[in-house]
Design a protein around this motif. Structure first.
Motif, PDB file in Angstrom:
ATOM      1  N   ASN A  31       0.817  -1.215   0.000  1.00 36.88           N
ATOM      2  CA  ASN A  31       0.000   0.000   0.000  1.00 36.88           C
ATOM      3  C   ASN A  31       0.853   1.268   0.000  1.00 36.88           C
ATOM      4  OD1 ASN A  31       0.839  -0.786   2.566  1.00 36.88           O
ATOM      5  ND2 ASN A  31      -0.804   0.324   3.564  1.00 36.88           N
ATOM      6  N   PHE A  32       2.156   1.139   0.121  1.00 39.46           N
ATOM      7  CA  PHE A  32       3.069   2.286   0.044  1.00 39.46           C
ATOM      8  C   PHE A  32       3.815   2.252  -1.290  1.00 39.46           C
ATOM      9  CE2 PHE A  32       3.969   2.789   4.929  1.00 39.46           C
ATOM     10  CZ  PHE A  32       2.677   3.215   5.129  1.00 39.46           C
ATOM     11  N   ARG A  33       4.445   3.350  -1.625  1.00 40.44           N
ATOM     12  CA  ARG A  33       5.302   3.456  -2.800  1.00 40.44           C
ATOM     13  C   ARG A  33       6.611   4.140  -2.380  1.00 40.44           C
ATOM     14  NH1 ARG A  33       2.579   0.031  -3.964  1.00 40.44           N
ATOM     15  NH2 ARG A  33       1.157  -0.196  -5.698  1.00 40.44           N
ATOM     16  N   CYS A  34       7.288   3.524  -1.446  1.00 33.64           N
ATOM     17  CA  CYS A  34       8.506   4.107  -0.871  1.00 33.64           C
ATOM     18  C   CYS A  34       9.601   4.210  -1.928  1.00 33.64           C
ATOM     19  CB  CYS A  34       8.994   3.261   0.296  1.00 33.64           C
ATOM     20  SG  CYS A  34       7.739   3.031   1.577  1.00 33.64           S
ATOM     21  N   PRO A  35      10.187   5.387  -2.076  1.00 30.02           N
ATOM     22  CA  PRO A  35      11.233   5.551  -3.085  1.00 30.02           C
ATOM     23  C   PRO A  35      12.504   4.748  -2.776  1.00 30.02           C
ATOM     24  CG  PRO A  35      10.968   7.560  -1.794  1.00 30.02           C
ATOM     25  CD  PRO A  35       9.875   6.628  -1.383  1.00 30.02           C
ATOM     26  N   THR A  36      12.655   4.290  -1.550  1.00 29.23           N
ATOM     27  CA  THR A  36      13.837   3.509  -1.177  1.00 29.23           C
ATOM     28  C   THR A  36      13.550   2.016  -1.065  1.00 29.23           C
ATOM     29  OG1 THR A  36      13.367   3.886   1.160  1.00 29.23           O
ATOM     30  CG2 THR A  36      14.856   5.448   0.082  1.00 29.23           C
ATOM     31  N   SER A 123       8.099  -7.347  13.303  1.00 24.98           N
ATOM     32  CA  SER A 123       9.193  -6.452  12.922  1.00 24.98           C
ATOM     33  C   SER A 123       8.576  -5.308  12.126  1.00 24.98           C
ATOM     34  CB  SER A 123      10.227  -7.207  12.082  1.00 24.98           C
ATOM     35  OG  SER A 123      10.788  -8.265  12.829  1.00 24.98           O
ATOM     36  N   VAL A 124       8.498  -4.143  12.743  1.00 29.83           N
ATOM     37  CA  VAL A 124       7.813  -2.998  12.137  1.00 29.83           C
ATOM     38  C   VAL A 124       8.842  -2.030  11.578  1.00 29.83           C
ATOM     39  CG1 VAL A 124       6.170  -1.121  12.526  1.00 29.83           C
ATOM     40  CG2 VAL A 124       5.929  -3.277  13.800  1.00 29.83           C
ATOM     41  N   ASP A 125       8.697  -1.745  10.286  1.00 32.24           N
ATOM     42  CA  ASP A 125       9.591  -0.824   9.582  1.00 32.24           C
ATOM     43  C   ASP A 125       9.035   0.592   9.702  1.00 32.24           C
ATOM     44  OD1 ASP A 125      11.345   0.461   7.887  1.00 32.24           O
ATOM     45  OD2 ASP A 125      10.591  -0.498   6.067  1.00 32.24           O
ATOM     46  N   VAL A 126       9.534   1.326  10.675  1.00 33.77           N
ATOM     47  CA  VAL A 126       9.149   2.727  10.832  1.00 33.77           C
ATOM     48  C   VAL A 126       9.997   3.513   9.835  1.00 33.77           C
ATOM     49  CG1 VAL A 126       9.051   4.696  12.403  1.00 33.77           C
ATOM     50  CG2 VAL A 126       8.573   2.379  13.257  1.00 33.77           C
ATOM     51  N   TRP A 130       7.284  11.251  11.626  1.00 34.31           N
ATOM     52  CA  TRP A 130       5.939  11.341  11.049  1.00 34.31           C
ATOM     53  C   TRP A 130       5.860  12.394   9.951  1.00 34.31           C
ATOM     54  CZ3 TRP A 130       5.635   7.134  13.134  1.00 34.31           C
ATOM     55  CH2 TRP A 130       5.379   6.844  14.456  1.00 34.31           C
ATOM     56  N   GLU A 131       6.451  13.549  10.187  1.00 35.08           N
ATOM     57  CA  GLU A 131       6.321  14.647   9.213  1.00 35.08           C
ATOM     58  C   GLU A 131       6.943  14.321   7.856  1.00 35.08           C
ATOM     59  OE1 GLU A 131       9.930  15.537  11.789  1.00 35.08           O
ATOM     60  OE2 GLU A 131       7.848  15.032  12.224  1.00 35.08           O
ATOM     61  N   LYS A 132       7.785  13.298   7.798  1.00 38.33           N
ATOM     62  CA  LYS A 132       8.404  12.910   6.522  1.00 38.33           C
ATOM     63  C   LYS A 132       7.688  11.754   5.836  1.00 38.33           C
ATOM     64  CE  LYS A 132      12.894  14.753   7.569  1.00 38.33           C
ATOM     65  NZ  LYS A 132      14.310  14.615   7.356  1.00 38.33           N
ATOM     66  N   LEU A 136       8.403   9.710   2.320  1.00 36.37           N
ATOM     67  CA  LEU A 136       8.995   8.389   2.546  1.00 36.37           C
ATOM     68  C   LEU A 136       8.102   7.245   2.070  1.00 36.37           C
ATOM     69  CD1 LEU A 136      10.451   9.016   6.119  1.00 36.37           C
ATOM     70  CD2 LEU A 136      11.728   8.865   3.968  1.00 36.37           C
ATOM     71  N   THR A 137       6.795   7.502   1.902  1.00 31.76           N
ATOM     72  CA  THR A 137       5.858   6.454   1.471  1.00 31.76           C
ATOM     73  C   THR A 137       5.309   6.704   0.072  1.00 31.76           C
ATOM     74  OG1 THR A 137       3.935   7.557   2.443  1.00 31.76           O
ATOM     75  CG2 THR A 137       5.152   5.990   3.859  1.00 31.76           C
ATOM     76  N   GLY A 138       5.937   7.603  -0.670  1.00 36.63           N
ATOM     77  CA  GLY A 138       5.444   7.906  -2.013  1.00 36.63           C
ATOM     78  C   GLY A 138       4.087   8.573  -1.991  1.00 36.63           C
ATOM     79  N   GLY A 139       3.821   9.362  -0.948  1.00 36.05           N
ATOM     80  CA  GLY A 139       2.559  10.078  -0.832  1.00 36.05           C
ATOM     81  C   GLY A 139       1.391   9.214  -0.376  1.00 36.05           C
TER      82      GLY A 139
END
Length: 157
Positions: A31-36, A123-126, A130-132, A136-139
């Protein structure tokens, strides 16, 4: 169906769960589109990766239950699949401990897995502060959404 979303199987891993000889199951979709993202194709185009037959996975696990300590379920993002508890229950029935790798965006699923005693380690990938989260999640997650979902998992800060 989650059994059609198994897109990878690392048969033996010594580094995905500290101190544990494990098998890693990779589920497609996120559900994310993290650039990394290091599994970007798995996360964004899971159907471009050949599915691993669920029966093949279960047969392998059954044959190695005396050699493996646990199973890591990862992705993509495994908690986007509503039938994740079914897959984990089947793996647990073989006697394995479970480590779930998640981005923490679905605290309701995590709570279900916890309440049903299906997962030993979460194992939670934070992603970062929060403000980023938007960058960090591709919007895909706002700062308030990140704080709310991860706050449910970790408790108030």
């Amino acid at each position: 169906m989650i059994y059609n979303q198994i897109r990878g199987l690392e048969k033996v891993s010594l580094c995905d769960w500290k101190g544990t000889v494990s098998t890693v199951i990779f589920l497609g979709g996120c559900n994310f589109r993290c650039p990394t993202c290091h599994n970007w194709e798995l996360a964004t185009s899971p159907n471009s990766i050949k599915a691993v037959p669920a029966q093949e996975v279960m047969d392998y696990l059954a044959s190695k239950r005396n050699w493996l300590d646990g199973v890591v379920v990862t992705g993509g993002e495994p908690t986007i699949h509503s039938d994740l508890p079914d897959l984990i229950s089947e793996i647990k029935s073989l006697g394995f401990r479970i480590n779930l790798h998640t981005n923490g965006s679905n605290p309701a699923m995590i709570q279900t897995l916890f309440e049903r005693d299906l997962v030993e380690v979460f194992s939670v990938d934070v992603k970062g502060p929060w403000e980023k989260y938007p960058s960090l999640t591709g919007g895909k997650q706002s700062p308030s959404e990140a704080a709310a979902s991860l706050g449910r998992i970790f408790g108030p800060s």
